[in-house]
Design a protein around this motif. Structure first.
Motif, short mmCIF file in Angstrom:
data_model
loop_
_atom_site.label_atom_id
_atom_site.label_comp_id
_atom_site.label_asym_id
_atom_site.label_seq_id
_atom_site.Cartn_x
_atom_site.Cartn_y
_atom_site.Cartn_z
N PHE A 290 -24.69 32.18 0.88
CA PHE A 290 -24.41 32.50 -0.52
C PHE A 290 -25.47 33.47 -1.03
N ASN A 291 -25.03 34.56 -1.62
CA ASN A 291 -25.94 35.55 -2.20
C ASN A 291 -25.79 35.47 -3.72
N PRO A 292 -26.77 34.92 -4.42
CA PRO A 292 -26.61 34.72 -5.87
C PRO A 292 -26.40 36.02 -6.63
N PHE A 293 -26.87 37.12 -6.12
CA PHE A 293 -26.74 38.38 -6.83
C PHE A 293 -25.32 38.92 -6.82
N ARG A 294 -24.53 38.54 -5.82
CA ARG A 294 -23.16 39.06 -5.80
C ARG A 294 -22.09 37.98 -5.74
N ASP A 295 -22.45 36.73 -5.49
CA ASP A 295 -21.44 35.70 -5.27
C ASP A 295 -21.21 34.74 -6.43
N VAL A 296 -22.09 34.70 -7.42
CA VAL A 296 -21.93 33.74 -8.51
C VAL A 296 -20.58 33.92 -9.21
N GLY A 297 -20.24 35.15 -9.54
CA GLY A 297 -18.98 35.42 -10.25
C GLY A 297 -17.75 35.02 -9.44
N PRO A 298 -17.61 35.52 -8.21
CA PRO A 298 -16.44 35.14 -7.42
C PRO A 298 -16.35 33.63 -7.15
N VAL A 299 -17.48 32.99 -6.90
CA VAL A 299 -17.46 31.54 -6.66
C VAL A 299 -17.04 30.81 -7.94
N ALA A 300 -17.55 31.24 -9.08
CA ALA A 300 -17.15 30.62 -10.35
C ALA A 300 -15.65 30.76 -10.58
N GLU A 301 -15.09 31.92 -10.28
CA GLU A 301 -13.66 32.11 -10.46
C GLU A 301 -12.84 31.24 -9.51
N LEU A 302 -13.31 31.09 -8.28
CA LEU A 302 -12.62 30.21 -7.34
C LEU A 302 -12.67 28.76 -7.80
N ILE A 303 -13.83 28.32 -8.27
CA ILE A 303 -13.96 26.94 -8.77
C ILE A 303 -13.04 26.74 -9.96
N GLY A 304 -13.02 27.70 -10.87
CA GLY A 304 -12.15 27.59 -12.04
C GLY A 304 -10.68 27.52 -11.66
N ALA A 305 -10.26 28.36 -10.71
CA ALA A 305 -8.86 28.37 -10.28
C ALA A 305 -8.48 27.08 -9.56
N ALA A 306 -9.37 26.58 -8.73
CA ALA A 306 -9.06 25.40 -7.92
C ALA A 306 -9.22 24.08 -8.67
N PHE A 307 -10.25 24.00 -9.53
CA PHE A 307 -10.60 22.71 -10.13
C PHE A 307 -10.71 22.73 -11.64
N GLY A 308 -10.45 23.87 -12.27
CA GLY A 308 -10.70 24.03 -13.70
C GLY A 308 -10.11 22.93 -14.58
N ASP A 309 -8.88 22.51 -14.30
CA ASP A 309 -8.25 21.49 -15.15
C ASP A 309 -8.72 20.08 -14.82
N MET A 310 -9.50 19.92 -13.76
CA MET A 310 -9.99 18.59 -13.37
C MET A 310 -11.46 18.38 -13.71
N LEU A 311 -12.15 19.41 -14.17
CA LEU A 311 -13.58 19.30 -14.43
C LEU A 311 -13.85 18.48 -15.68
N ASP A 312 -14.88 17.65 -15.61
CA ASP A 312 -15.32 16.92 -16.79
C ASP A 312 -16.16 17.87 -17.65
N PRO A 313 -16.60 17.43 -18.83
CA PRO A 313 -17.37 18.33 -19.70
C PRO A 313 -18.61 18.92 -19.02
N ALA A 314 -19.31 18.15 -18.21
CA ALA A 314 -20.49 18.68 -17.52
C ALA A 314 -20.09 19.75 -16.51
N GLY A 315 -19.00 19.52 -15.79
CA GLY A 315 -18.52 20.51 -14.83
C GLY A 315 -18.07 21.79 -15.51
N ARG A 316 -17.38 21.66 -16.65
CA ARG A 316 -16.97 22.85 -17.41
C ARG A 316 -18.18 23.62 -17.92
#
Length: 85
Positions: A17-43
Motif C-alpha cells: 500500500f502506497n499512502p501517497f497514491r492509494d488512499v483515494g482508490p482504497v477509500a472508494e473501493l471500501i465505500g462501494a463494497a461496504f458503504g451501506d454496512m458501515l457503522d458511524p465510526a466506519g463512516r
C-alpha cells in the motif's frame, strides 16, 4: 519478503500500500463494497480517508500518524492495469 508479479506481463500484481497514491482508490473501493454496512465510526474513517486523498501528497505525511501510528503502510493492494482493484 519478496513480492512478485502474478502474471509475467506485469498487468496484475500485489504490492505494498502506497499512502501517497492509494488512499483515494482504497477509500472508494471500501465505500462501494461496504458503504451501506458501515457503522458511524466506519463512516467517519471512510470520510477521513477521502479527505486525506483530496489533501494530496503534501499534507499526507502530517496526517499519516492518524493511521494507527504505524511506521509503515498498513498492508497491500492488488493492482491491474495500473488501477487498484
Amino acid at each position: 519478503m519478496h513480492l512478485v508479479s502474478v502474471r509475467d506481463d506485469n498487468q496484475a500484481k500485489i504490492r505494498p500500500f502506497n499512502p501517497f497514491r492509494d488512499v483515494g482508490p482504497v477509500a472508494e473501493l471500501i465505500g462501494a463494497a461496504f458503504g451501506d454496512m458501515l457503522d458511524p465510526a466506519g463512516r467517519a474513517v471512510l470520510q477521513e480517508m477521502r479527505a486525506v486523498a483530496r489533501w494530496g501528497p503534501f499534507l499526507l505525511p502530517l496526517h499519516w500518524s492518524g493511521f494507527g501510528g504505524m511506521g509503515s503502510a498498513p498492508g497491500f493492494v492488488w493492482e491491474e492495469e495500473g488501477r487498484v482493484v
